[in-house]
Design a protein around this motif. Structure first.
Motif, PDB file in Angstrom:
ATOM      1  N   ARG A  43       0.839  -1.220   0.000  1.00  0.00           N
ATOM      2  CA  ARG A  43       0.000   0.000   0.000  1.00  0.00           C
ATOM      3  C   ARG A  43       0.861   1.251   0.000  1.00  0.00           C
ATOM      4  O   ARG A  43       0.591   2.214  -0.720  1.00  0.00           O
ATOM      5  CB  ARG A  43      -0.913  -0.008   1.244  1.00  0.00           C
TER       6      ARG A  43
ATOM      7  N   VAL B 109      -7.403  10.953  -2.611  1.00  0.00           N
ATOM      8  CA  VAL B 109      -8.459  11.749  -3.262  1.00  0.00           C
ATOM      9  C   VAL B 109      -7.916  13.120  -3.655  1.00  0.00           C
ATOM     10  O   VAL B 109      -8.124  13.600  -4.784  1.00  0.00           O
ATOM     11  CB  VAL B 109      -9.662  11.887  -2.317  1.00  0.00           C
TER      12      VAL B 109
ATOM     13  N   GLY C 247      -6.355   7.532   2.381  1.00  0.00           N
ATOM     14  CA  GLY C 247      -7.558   7.632   1.524  1.00  0.00           C
ATOM     15  C   GLY C 247      -7.813   9.023   0.995  1.00  0.00           C
ATOM     16  O   GLY C 247      -7.839   9.258  -0.222  1.00  0.00           O
TER      17      GLY C 247
ATOM     18  N   ARG D 124     -11.486   5.659  -8.156  1.00  0.00           N
ATOM     19  CA  ARG D 124     -10.823   5.414  -6.875  1.00  0.00           C
ATOM     20  C   ARG D 124     -11.108   6.526  -5.891  1.00  0.00           C
ATOM     21  O   ARG D 124     -11.344   6.289  -4.707  1.00  0.00           O
ATOM     22  CB  ARG D 124      -9.306   5.321  -7.088  1.00  0.00           C
TER      23      ARG D 124
ATOM     24  N   THR E 199      -5.104  10.077  10.158  1.00  0.00           N
ATOM     25  CA  THR E 199      -6.403   9.421  10.221  1.00  0.00           C
ATOM     26  C   THR E 199      -6.972   9.526  11.624  1.00  0.00           C
ATOM     27  O   THR E 199      -6.223   9.635  12.597  1.00  0.00           O
ATOM     28  CB  THR E 199      -6.311   7.956   9.812  1.00  0.00           C
TER      29      THR E 199
ATOM     30  N   VAL F 162      -6.770   1.977  -2.614  1.00  0.00           N
ATOM     31  CA  VAL F 162      -7.977   2.489  -1.957  1.00  0.00           C
ATOM     32  C   VAL F 162      -7.735   2.334  -0.466  1.00  0.00           C
ATOM     33  O   VAL F 162      -7.564   1.219   0.019  1.00  0.00           O
ATOM     34  CB  VAL F 162      -9.218   1.702  -2.392  1.00  0.00           C
ATOM     35  N   ALA F 163      -7.673   3.462   0.206  1.00  0.00           N
ATOM     36  CA  ALA F 163      -7.352   3.406   1.628  1.00  0.00           C
ATOM     37  C   ALA F 163      -8.599   3.133   2.459  1.00  0.00           C
ATOM     38  O   ALA F 163      -9.667   3.615   2.115  1.00  0.00           O
ATOM     39  CB  ALA F 163      -6.731   4.728   2.059  1.00  0.00           C
TER      40      ALA F 163
ATOM     41  N   GLN G  90     -14.547   6.226  -4.666  1.00  0.00           N
ATOM     42  CA  GLN G  90     -14.619   5.040  -3.804  1.00  0.00           C
ATOM     43  C   GLN G  90     -14.092   5.370  -2.403  1.00  0.00           C
ATOM     44  O   GLN G  90     -14.695   5.013  -1.395  1.00  0.00           O
ATOM     45  CB  GLN G  90     -13.787   3.914  -4.441  1.00  0.00           C
ATOM     46  N   ASN G  91     -12.957   6.061  -2.379  1.00  0.00           N
ATOM     47  CA  ASN G  91     -12.392   6.453  -1.079  1.00  0.00           C
ATOM     48  C   ASN G  91     -13.321   7.355  -0.307  1.00  0.00           C
ATOM     49  O   ASN G  91     -13.445   7.249   0.919  1.00  0.00           O
ATOM     50  CB  ASN G  91     -11.056   7.169  -1.286  1.00  0.00           C
TER      51      ASN G  91
ATOM     52  N   LEU H  76     -16.131   5.239   1.054  1.00  0.00           N
ATOM     53  CA  LEU H  76     -15.635   4.453   2.197  1.00  0.00           C
ATOM     54  C   LEU H  76     -15.501   5.340   3.437  1.00  0.00           C
ATOM     55  O   LEU H  76     -15.863   4.948   4.543  1.00  0.00           O
ATOM     56  CB  LEU H  76     -14.263   3.841   1.858  1.00  0.00           C
ATOM     57  N   ASN H  77     -14.970   6.519   3.184  1.00  0.00           N
ATOM     58  CA  ASN H  77     -14.802   7.469   4.290  1.00  0.00           C
ATOM     59  C   ASN H  77     -16.149   7.811   4.907  1.00  0.00           C
ATOM     60  O   ASN H  77     -16.296   7.895   6.132  1.00  0.00           O
ATOM     61  CB  ASN H  77     -14.138   8.738   3.737  1.00  0.00           C
TER      62      ASN H  77
END
Lengths: 622, 512
Positions: A432, A562, A558, A494, A549, A621-622, A497-498, A501-502
């Motif tokens: 990663r 972005v 993530g 991506r 994070t 993708v984080a 998506q991030n 997810l977030n």
């Protein structure tokens, strides 16, 4: 408009105004001076006319006295004094006297006022001329203006009366010279001047009563206002008559009332002065002033350009330097010219950029250290998680050597399986980080933004309604028609998506996930909003920092990914959030990418399709 | 017919006396110089008229300019009968005459042996032809042998007076239009005016074949277009023998001891009121009222005695006293106040806006002077009069209508000059009526009755708007060498009788 242009225009306007004022002042005062000179010249002529008028009067006096002193007149007077005198004998004598003495008008009047002989109006013989006898003494009287009735006209006469005493009675001799065009023609006038005579014989203006040296004056009606003004108030009048639209054809007239013996207005003398010379002179001055002003303006223009350039060059260098600084060239240095305020400003600018460069360097170093620390912390944290089980496993394996083979083998197999699993975990962690370090260059094609968002949402649809978990409700507020942008479909996927997810991480108790798109000034705005716990301002400010994070299991990459994707698309990303009220991520992307190749042959139907078609490096993708 | 002779005799006595006194001064000291007539020399005459018209048909009745031509024509042509200074008819080309009881048929016997200047004999046809041209319509002229018969439609009791004066000369018209006469002279040369001068010259030579005998002088030199003052100077300098003297120069001529002969008054200045209805603001007012106002306003005595220096007489009648015998009946009242009253009724309290136009038809300074005086007199009475002079009016009265047409506006007043040429009152009245284009004033044509003539004249004055102003004689200046100057009292010369004293014969003189 540049500062130089502004400064140039200011200089130019200043020069133009100054030159105009000077030119106006010169021409105005010069013209006024010429007008004054012209007025003085006309005044001199008027004065000359008055002298000549008086001189003509003296001549008439002289001639009338000659007639009175002539022997033939004395005989006539003596004869007519007799009671039985025959006046018819002398009917034509006035004509002879007028011819002999060069007079236009001669009349002999008896003591009782009876007209004995008249050169100008013989038919009036026998009628009374009471005005002659009513005056007591004509002996020293001077010439006066008189309205002279003629058989078919009325004339103005410069008249003199003299008496010839016969006993206790008087015999009157009246002589005069006509004021007419010949009289005007006899006046000596400078070039450009002329005289006109108006005989005021009727009330109101009569055009035929105005004569000039050539006879009846042309366009006499133009003088009506002047004459009528003097008729109303017998005072001298000065007025300019414009004969045409050309001002050079104008004439200035000095109108002088000519009163009679009883101050009645008998005539008006108009002394005209052509304005041609004056206008010509003024025009000449205007031309010279124009040339001088033009030259001054040209010089002023050049000087203004030079001065403006000289003054604005340091300022422009300052502006260029400031632009360089704004562009990130913190070490910009400009040339210092002189020690004036601009020079001091340039010096201060250089000091400022020097300080800024130093501070930036320090900040970069600090951030770099902080980043490395954070990276080290995160790396340590990430690596510690698999290392600890591996350490325990190795320690168990060491301890299991003392066990039986069977038991040892069981432990050994279990430990190697654990070690392989953790090593795989380590490998994934390292992968990663490696992926983030190797973010690919975007490959642009036309992307339907609405469809890209829908595809991402479809990926997570199962999670939204997973049994036993809180429900996530997706909502779409998409612009129609669907906005298309030049973008790398896979990278955009991506990024979305991030963000999803977030948002899912932010709503552990469920909520609403809203997707919005809109077109605005050539940009497309994309918003991903959740109804989660929200973010603090401090969290907002650090949200896009790599490896930062707020989650216990997150890598902190993530939103950094972005931001990287958005930046590679020349867009911006921001977050709006209040604690406890969810957060909204807003991305602004330009619809068209300039300066980069764009595949416009087809619009990518989906990020997955595009990703499948194009060989791309892996995106994390984080 | 006989009464006129008597009248002439009585009237002529008084006029003769005046002329004789004037003439005596110059003539008396010459009487002893030359008592026997002598032949030879050229009589130099100067006239103011610019042209000479010897064709009687072209003369305009009453025109002073035509009178000059008539005087010269009398030297070229003869009449059938003439009238002597005592009013007696004398034979001319006719030796005797007779008429019927109705005065309609007249018969003349012609003198035998009369020749024209070209040597051809005078015939009764020549006489008949001339008379047929000259006499007005209503007459038939017949030639028969040595007799000529005139048959009139109406009675012509004054035919002899008519034939003895005016244009009734006997002539023969040649194919080229020129006329031949039987008089003592004939035209031998004409010199037109040179450039830069207005003077033209006629030379007349003596007619050796004249039935009355050769004239004393060899010829006449007639200079035309000579200004009045120059004529006087030429007479003083001996450059001319006979000159016209304008009335304003008579005193001067007398002061210069020049010989001046005066006729009976033959030139009349008169005012004609041409305006009719509408000339004044007052409705119904017209010519008669205006004529009365003007007539009362005019101070004729001052005109005659002061302006014209007593060389004229106030005139109240058209026909002069010497011709009609009743002129004294007409008064010359000067009443300005009464004239003002009439003017006020005509024009209102204020003077009329537009002045009455007074056109001076007669030429010369004298007419202008009289016109000015008329305007002044009228103004005194509240009548505004504006003078209009017409330099081109040299054609006399006959041009009156034409001149009016030229100006485009008929003048309200006209000043005319009338030179009497006929010894017939009726003929004069007819002529003035015709010349002024007046409506006929009635009377029985052909009846030369004094009472009827008076009635005609009064109507001419009152109804036709004629206002006589002054009447004046004709003045002739005579050179020192002129002898036997014996014209008729009304001005007709007998140049054939004149002879020149030897020392001052025309041939020796410097020509003008």
């Amino acid at each position: 408009m540049s500062f130089r242009t502004k400064l140039f225009l200011i200089f130019l306007i200043t020069v133009l105004t100054s030159v105009s004022l000077v030119a106006y002042g010169v021409t105005h005062y010069t013209q006024a001076a010429f007008e004054e000179l012209d007025a003085q010249r006309t005044e001199a002529l008027v004065s000359q006319f008055k002298k000549e008028f008086a001189q003509r009067g003296e001549e008439v006096v002289h001639q009338v006295e000659n007639i009175a002193n002539a022997e033939i007149t004395l005989r006539m007077a003596l004869d007519l004094a007799r009671p039985s005198a025959d006046p018819s004998l002398y009917v034509h004598d006035a004509t002879g006297a007028a011819q002999d003495h060069g007079l236009d008008f001669v009349e002999f009047v008896n003591a009782d006022g009876t007209l004995i002989s008249s050169a100008q109006y013989p038919a009036r013989v026998g009628y009374k001329s009471d005005w002659v006898t009513s005056a007591k003494d004509w002996k020293e009287s001077t010439a006066f203006l008189k309205k002279e009735e003629l058989p078919d006209d009325v004339a103005l006469s410069l008249t003199v009366v003299r008496t010839l005493p016969v006993g206790d009675k008087n015999f009157y001799i009246i002589g005069g010279r006509r004021l007419d065009q010949n009289f005007l023609a006899s006046l000596v006038l400078p070039a450009g001047m002329r005289t006109l005579l108006y005989r005021n014989v009727e009330p109101g203006f009569v055009a035929s009563a105005l004569t000039d040296p050539n006879g009846e004056a042309a366009q006499a009606d133009r003088f009506a206002p002047i004459i009528e003004q003097i008729q109303r108030s017998p005072e001298p009048v000065v007025q300019t008559v414009n004969w045409s639209t050309n001002p050079a054809n104008a004439e200035t007239f000095h109108a002088i009332p000519l009163p009679g013996r009883n101050n009645e207005l008998l005539g008006v003398l108009l002394v005209g002065s052509s304005r041609r010379e004056l206008v010509s002179l003024t025009e000449h001055i205007f031309q010279i002033a124009g040339v001088v002003a033009g030259a001054a303006l040209l010089v002023g223009l050049l000087v203004s350009l030079w001065v403006a350039a000289r003054i604005t060059r340091p300022v422009e260098e300052l502006a260029d330097g400031a632009r360089d600084v704004a562009a990130g060239h913190w070490d910009t240095h400009i040339r210092v010219r002189g020690r004036d305020e601009i020079g001091q400003l340039a010096g201060a600018f250089n000091e400022m950029t020097h300080t800024l460069a130093e501070q930036k360097e320090r900040l970069v170093q600090t951030e770099r250290v902080a980043a490395w620390r954070e990276l080290a912390r995160r790396l340590a944290h990430e690596l510690r998680n698999p290392l600890f089980p591996m350490q325990i496993t190795v320690e168990n394996l060491q301890r299991a050597r003392q066990l039986e083979t069977k038991q040892f083998m069981e432990v050994f197999n279990e430990s190697t399986a654990t070690l392989r699993a953790e090593l795989a975990n380590l490998n994934a962690i390292v992968g990663r980080f490696s992926d983030f370090a190797k973010m690919p260059t975007p490959h642009f094609s036309r992307v339907n933004v609405n469809e890209a968002l829908r595809e991402v949402m479809r990926l997570f649809e199962a999670q939204f309604h997973e049994v036993g978990k809180p429900i996530i409700t997706p909502e779409f507020f998409l612009a129609e028609p669907p906005p298309e942008i030049d973008a790398d479909a896979e990278m955009l996927h991506r990024a979305f998506q991030n963000l999803v997810l977030n948002a899912l991480d932010a709503m552990p108790a469920g909520g609403t996930l809203a997707m919005r798109t809109a077109e605005h000034n050539g940009n497309v705005r994309i918003e991903v909003a959740d109804t989660g716990k929200g973010l603090t301002p401090e969290e907002c400010s650090r949200l896009f920092t790599p490896y930062y994070t707020t989650k216990s299991q997150g890598t902190g990459l993530g939103l950094a990914i972005v931001q990287s994707v958005v930046s590679d698309h020349h867009g911006t990303i921001s977050v709006v959030s209040e604690e406890g009220r969810g957060a909204t991520f807003r991305i602004e992307l330009p619809q068209r990418q300039t300066g980069a190749p764009v595949d416009v042959n087809g619009v990518a139907a989906s990020a997955q399709t595009a990703a499948a078609d194009l060989p791309k490096p892996p995106i994390a993708v984080a | 017919m006989r009464y006129i002779a008597l009248r002439w005799f009585v009237d002529a006595r008084a006029l003769c006396a005046v002329a004789a006194i004037i003439f005596a001064g110059g003539a008396s000291h010459h009487a002893s110089a030359a008592t026997q007539p002598r032949y030879g020399g050229t009589l130099v005459m100067e006239l103011h008229a610019p042209a000479l018209v010897l064709d009687p048909l072209k003369w305009k009745a009453g025109a002073p300019e035509s009178a000059a031509s008539e005087q010269i024509a009398a030297a070229v042509f003869d009449r059938l009968v003439t009238l002597d200074r005592f009013g007696r008819f004398k034979p001319g080309l006719a030796t005797d005459w007779s008429h019927d009881e109705g005065w309609r048929r007249w018969q003349f016997s012609l003198r035998a042996g009369v020749q024209f200047s070209d040597g051809s004999a005078l015939s009764s046809a020549d006489v008949a032809g001339a008379l047929q041209e000259l006499l007005a319509g209503g007459v038939v002229v017949m030639a028969s042998g040595t007799r000529v018969v005139l048959q009139f439609a109406a009675a012509m009791p004054d035919l002899l007076e008519q034939l003895a004066s005016g244009r009734y000369f006997i002539f023969r018209r040649k194919p080229d239009g020129t006329l031949l006469g039987t008089g003592a002279f004939f035209v031998s040369e004409f010199t037109p005016a040179a450039s830069g001068t207005s003077i033209s010259r006629y030379r007349l030579s003596s007619n050796e074949k004249c039935w009355a005998g050769r004239p004393f002088v060899d010829g006449l030199e007639v200079n035309l277009g000579v200004p009045a003052l120059r004529q006087l100077f030429d007479l003083q300098l001996g450059k001319a023998d006979v000159v016209e003297i304008s009335p304003d120069l008579v005193r001067r001529a007398e002061q210069e001891k020049l010989r001046v002969w005066a006729s009976v008054p033959v030139l009349l200045y008169a005012l004609q009121v041409s305006a009719g209805e509408g000339v004044t603001p007052r409705a119904g007012a017209g010519k008669a009222d205006l004529r009365e106002a003007l007539s009362l306003a005019l101070d004729r005595a001052t005109m005659a005695n002061v302006l014209l220096q007593r060389q004229a007489e106030p005139a109240a009648s058209f026909l002069p006293q010497w011709l009609s015998g009743y002129a004294f009946v007409f008064g010359t009242e000067n009443n300005v106040e009464r004239a003002k009253e009439i003017a006020r009724t005509l024009f209102g309290a204020s003077s009329a806006g537009q002045p009455l136009k007074l056109r001076v038809d007669a030429g010369g300074d004298l007419a202008k002077l009289i016109g000015d005086r008329v305007a002044i007199n009228a103004r005194q009475a509240g009548i505004s009069v504006q003078l209009q002079t017409h330099g081109a009016v040299r054609d006399g009265l006959a041009s009156g209508a034409g001149s009016s047409a030229k100006t485009g506006e008929a003048p309200a007043l006209r000043l005319i000059a009338w030179r009497y040429s006929s010894l017939s009152e009726r003929a004069e009245l007819d002529a003035i009526t015709s010349s002024l284009q007046l409506e006929a004033v009635g009377g029985e044509p052909g009846i030369a009755d004094a009472e009827q003539t008076y009635v005609r004249e009064r109507r001419l004055l009152t109804e036709r708007g004629l206002i006589p102003l002054v009447i004046m004689p004709e003045y002739i200046g005579l050179g020192a060498g002129v002898r036997d100057w014996m014209p008729e009292r009304w001005g007709e010369r007998h140049l054939a009788d004149v002879w020149l004293d030897g020392k001052s014969s025309g041939s020796e003189r410097v020509q003008p």
